[in-house]
Design a protein around this motif. Structure first.
Motif, PDB file in Angstrom:
ATOM      1  N   CYS A  55       0.865  -1.172   0.000  1.00 22.06           N
ATOM      2  CA  CYS A  55       0.000   0.000   0.000  1.00 22.06           C
ATOM      3  C   CYS A  55       0.900   1.220   0.000  1.00 22.06           C
ATOM      4  CB  CYS A  55      -0.915  -0.010   1.225  1.00 22.06           C
ATOM      5  SG  CYS A  55      -2.094   1.372   1.268  1.00 22.06           S
ATOM      6  N   ILE A  56       0.779   2.051  -1.026  1.00 22.84           N
ATOM      7  CA  ILE A  56       1.697   3.162  -1.265  1.00 22.84           C
ATOM      8  C   ILE A  56       0.903   4.472  -1.344  1.00 22.84           C
ATOM      9  CG2 ILE A  56       3.212   4.158  -3.047  1.00 22.84           C
ATOM     10  CD1 ILE A  56       4.323   1.446  -3.567  1.00 22.84           C
ATOM     11  N   SER A  57       1.533   5.549  -0.961  1.00 26.13           N
ATOM     12  CA  SER A  57       0.871   6.861  -0.959  1.00 26.13           C
ATOM     13  C   SER A  57       0.393   7.250  -2.351  1.00 26.13           C
ATOM     14  CB  SER A  57       1.840   7.926  -0.436  1.00 26.13           C
ATOM     15  OG  SER A  57       3.010   7.982  -1.229  1.00 26.13           O
ATOM     16  N   ASP A  58      -0.774   7.873  -2.391  1.00 25.07           N
ATOM     17  CA  ASP A  58      -1.381   8.289  -3.655  1.00 25.07           C
ATOM     18  C   ASP A  58      -0.969   9.726  -3.957  1.00 25.07           C
ATOM     19  OD1 ASP A  58      -2.846   8.270  -5.946  1.00 25.07           O
ATOM     20  OD2 ASP A  58      -4.809   8.446  -4.968  1.00 25.07           O
ATOM     21  N   ASP A  59       0.316   9.920  -4.216  1.00 29.89           N
ATOM     22  CA  ASP A  59       0.862  11.243  -4.529  1.00 29.89           C
ATOM     23  C   ASP A  59       2.075  11.050  -5.422  1.00 29.89           C
ATOM     24  OD1 ASP A  59       2.818  10.279  -2.814  1.00 29.89           O
ATOM     25  OD2 ASP A  59       2.330  11.626  -1.166  1.00 29.89           O
ATOM     26  N   GLY A  62       4.574   8.451  -4.136  1.00 29.79           N
ATOM     27  CA  GLY A  62       4.142   7.097  -4.429  1.00 29.79           C
ATOM     28  C   GLY A  62       4.291   6.749  -5.898  1.00 29.79           C
ATOM     29  N   ASP A  63       3.963   7.705  -6.770  1.00 33.00           N
ATOM     30  CA  ASP A  63       4.137   7.483  -8.204  1.00 33.00           C
ATOM     31  C   ASP A  63       5.596   7.174  -8.531  1.00 33.00           C
ATOM     32  OD1 ASP A  63       1.455   8.041  -8.584  1.00 33.00           O
ATOM     33  OD2 ASP A  63       1.804  10.115  -9.250  1.00 33.00           O
ATOM     34  N   ILE A  66       6.556   3.613  -7.356  1.00 39.01           N
ATOM     35  CA  ILE A  66       6.053   2.597  -8.282  1.00 39.01           C
ATOM     36  C   ILE A  66       6.863   2.583  -9.570  1.00 39.01           C
ATOM     37  CG2 ILE A  66       4.087   1.995  -9.748  1.00 39.01           C
ATOM     38  CD1 ILE A  66       2.265   2.743  -7.404  1.00 39.01           C
ATOM     39  N   ARG A  81      -3.320   2.073  -3.201  1.00 38.65           N
ATOM     40  CA  ARG A  81      -2.886   3.434  -2.869  1.00 38.65           C
ATOM     41  C   ARG A  81      -3.634   3.948  -1.645  1.00 38.65           C
ATOM     42  NH1 ARG A  81      -0.190   5.267  -7.562  1.00 38.65           N
ATOM     43  NH2 ARG A  81       0.791   6.779  -6.157  1.00 38.65           N
ATOM     44  N   SER A  82      -3.013   4.897  -0.945  1.00 27.04           N
ATOM     45  CA  SER A  82      -3.571   5.461   0.277  1.00 27.04           C
ATOM     46  C   SER A  82      -3.310   6.962   0.319  1.00 27.04           C
ATOM     47  CB  SER A  82      -2.928   4.787   1.497  1.00 27.04           C
ATOM     48  OG  SER A  82      -3.173   5.518   2.678  1.00 27.04           O
ATOM     49  N   SER A  83      -4.158   7.694   1.044  1.00 29.21           N
ATOM     50  CA  SER A  83      -3.949   9.133   1.208  1.00 29.21           C
ATOM     51  C   SER A  83      -2.851   9.429   2.232  1.00 29.21           C
ATOM     52  CB  SER A  83      -5.257   9.808   1.645  1.00 29.21           C
ATOM     53  OG  SER A  83      -5.713   9.260   2.877  1.00 29.21           O
ATOM     54  N   SER A 110       1.431   5.032   4.735  1.00 31.36           N
ATOM     55  CA  SER A 110       0.403   4.436   3.878  1.00 31.36           C
ATOM     56  C   SER A 110       0.259   2.946   4.148  1.00 31.36           C
ATOM     57  CB  SER A 110       0.731   4.687   2.404  1.00 31.36           C
ATOM     58  OG  SER A 110       2.077   4.349   2.117  1.00 31.36           O
TER      59      SER A 110
END
Length: 334
Positions: A55-59, A62-63, A66, A81-83, A110
């Motif tokens: 589970c990786i940050s959605d920002d 995180g991009d 990945i 993804r997580s906030s 995250s």
């Protein structure tokens, strides 16, 4: 090689350049890593097919993480993804008699938000034959433990090989569970044990010494308690100082004990991720060689990781085999 799946947190590492302390510098380098990520990328560098679940940050951080995994060929379709922000750790790299120092910032990362409902294990394990996990993941959060257990139960039902590096770190277990009971529960679904006397003593409440005789007896007792375990492998580090270590490994496969020769690492560039490099080398080796050569390959991979900055072992199979053939002088390849 069979397809391999890893599950665990992705971290960003921040370090001053060289061997500086934070108070000496206002410039930092960043790397991506995390115990299971390091294993995944290393196996991919050996030519293996790997997918990582996390589970990786959605920002944009995180991009970037990945993108980093994909650059090495690690499949990321099962990452959610997580906030919440990506977990971070800060590293000061030591030298000679000064040890390295680490500070983590991951309590509300995250990955700490992971829950079983977020991972479709049936899809994630499809066409996979090997699952690798470590004791870091169930230590971080209750959701990590329950999500991992769901994956392991299904992996066992599907007949996957399951390797475990228990990596017991007492400071991580903060959510009220009993570490020994939790790890024991999960090890019941595992087949390959990557750990030494310290980990076995923690699990069995024993007091074995570091001798080879005690390692054999400890391994026998471990297998007796956890009959799904077929083989144990131990990486042994002998530190001379922070910059000079020796690495060797030993095994008990239920039939015989074997031990490798020491590999002398006289100038360590970076020792983060060297245990992960060993695990990746062993997973690759056990799918391609006999147990002893697999262990030799793992030790050589771990030794080579000490020569790379960052968390990941960038060596390929030919470079590891070169060390196995005794080419340790570091002469130019022309």
């Amino acid at each position: 090689m069979s397809q391999i799946v890893t599950f665990g947190e992705v971290l960003m590492r921040l370090s001053p350049l060289g061997n500086k302390k934070f108070m000496q510098s206002n410039r930092l380098e960043f790397y991506f890593g995390g115990t299971e990520v390091n294993v995944a990328i290393s196996i991919a560098n050996f030519g293996g097919k790997v997918k990582h679940i996390s589970c990786i940050s959605d920002d944009f951080v995180g991009d970037t993480a990945i993108s980093y995994l994909r650059k090495f060929g690690v499949k990321t379709a099962s990452i959610v993804r997580s906030s919440r922000p990506l977990g971070v750790y800060f590293l000061e790299v030591g030298a000679v008699m000064r040890p390295s120092s680490i500070s983590y910032n991951r309590s509300h990362s995250s990955f700490s938000e992971i829950k079983p409902s977020m991972v479709d294990w049936e899809t994630s394990l499809k066409q996979c034959a090997w699952f690798h996990w470590t004791g870091i993941t169930p230590a971080l959060c209750e959701g990590g433990y329950h999500t991992l257990k769901e994956g392991l139960v299904l992996a066992q039902q599907k007949g996957l090989e399951v390797s475990v590096d228990p990596t017991y770190r007492s400071g991580l277990w903060k959510y009220g569970t009993n570490p020994k009971e939790t790890l024991s529960d999960l090890i019941n679904y595992s087949t390959i044990f990557i750990g030494g006397i310290n980990e076995i003593n923690e699990l069995l409440d024993t007091n074995f010494s570091y001798s080879n005789e005690d390692f054999i007896e400890a391994s026998k007792q471990l297998i007796n308690k956890f009959p799904t375990i077929k083989k144990t492998f131990d990486k042994i580090r002998t530190p001379i100082n922070a910059s000079w270590h020796k690495i060797r490994s030993r095994m008990w496969n239920g039939k015989e004990f074997r031990e490798t020769e020491d590999l002398d690492i006289t100038h360590i560039v970076d020792r983060i991720g060297t245990g992960d490099a060993f695990a990746a080398g062993l997973i690759y080796g056990l799918q391609n060689f006999d147990d002893y050569k697999a262990m030799q390959f793992a030790a050589a991979a771990s030794a080579l990781k000490h020569t790379y900055e960052g968390d990941v072992n960038f060596s390929n199979v030919n470079e590891v085999m070169n060390i196995l053939e005794g080419n340790t002088s570091g002469r130019f390849n022309r």
